[in-house]
Write an enzyme that holds these catalytic residues in place. Structure first.
Site, PDB file in Angstrom:
ATOM      1  N   SER A 120      -3.371   3.947  -0.746  1.00 34.62           N
ATOM      2  CA  SER A 120      -2.862   3.589   0.573  1.00 34.62           C
ATOM      3  C   SER A 120      -1.968   4.707   1.114  1.00 34.62           C
ATOM      4  CB  SER A 120      -2.133   2.245   0.485  1.00 34.62           C
ATOM      5  OG  SER A 120      -1.806   1.745   1.760  1.00 34.62           O
ATOM      6  N   HIS A 145      -7.551   3.034   2.462  1.00 34.02           N
ATOM      7  CA  HIS A 145      -8.009   1.834   3.164  1.00 34.02           C
ATOM      8  C   HIS A 145      -7.278   1.744   4.500  1.00 34.02           C
ATOM      9  CE1 HIS A 145      -4.717  -0.892   1.113  1.00 34.02           C
ATOM     10  NE2 HIS A 145      -4.196   0.073   1.831  1.00 34.02           N
TER      11      HIS A 145
END
EC number: 3.4.21.92
Length: 216
Positions: A120, A145
């Site tokens: 992330s 993501h």
């Protein structure tokens, strides 16, 4: 306040933050100097070598500490690289962007190295290092993501939050496109769900420049 005192204060604050996150006691090292022995926590000692750690969740406390250390090291020597070691599952987008903006703002190149996990915002900051100076250790895992979020309240409040999440997604995708060389459309597709990569796959994708097995 002397340089060593500033180093100690910055790194001791980081050490306390790591202990607060449940990462255990921080080791001490003892060095001999002309004035006798001096004890440092391990992060103070490494900060003297221009090594900054980003370990654990990316939150406001983490961001404040990393930003402070980057700015301090720039004031010490604006022409010498800083190394940012990352082992993080990600966290707050706003906190991560504060670190990102500071990395771009300061004069020294920021070398990034993934050890363990960069997911992330951790992966985002890994990729944001100076081109040619982004790396990972052989068994590192890297995951990208789209930003996560939730909203509650009146319909108008939920709409506001949804617009903000969409803005952040587009902004993060745009930056990832710049640092990886991938088209924005591909970034959007590839971040629609959790997308895990090995170090070699991250090199092919453009998130990092090399996988390091031994220090050169």
């Amino acid at each position: 306040m002397t340089r060593n005192d500033l180093l100690d204060r910055l790194a001791t604050t980081q050490a306390s933050a790591l202990e607060t996150q449940g990462l255990g006691l921080v080791p001490m090292v003892v060095e001999q100097s002309g004035r006798g022995e001096r004890a440092y926590d391990i992060y103070s000692r490494l900060l003297k070598e221009r090594v900054v750690f980003m370990v654990g969740e990316v939150n406001d406390q983490t961001a404040n500490l990393v930003v402070a250390q980057l700015l301090f090291l720039e004031s010490e020597n604006p022409d010498k690289d800083v190394s940012l070691y990352i082992n993080s599952p990600g966290g707050s987008v706003s906190a991560g962007l504060a670190i990102y903006d500071t990395m771009q703002f300061i004069k020294p190149d920021v070398q990034t190295l993934c050890m363990g996990m960069a997911a992330s915002m951790g992966a985002f900051l890994l990729a944001a290092g100076a081109k040619g100076k982004r790396s990972a250790l052989p068994n590192s895992r890297i995951m990208i993501h789209q930003p996560l979020g939730g909203a509650r309240g009146q319909a108008s409040d939920i709409e506001i939050q949804a617009r903000e999440i969409l803005y952040l997604r587009e902004r993060l995708n745009s930056i990832l496109s710049e640092v990886t060389g991938q088209p924005v459309e591909k970034i959007a597709r590839d971040t629609d769900r959790d997308n895990f990569m090995s170090g070699d796959q991250a090199v092919d994708y453009g998130l990092i420049d090399k996988v390091i097995t031994r220090r050169s």
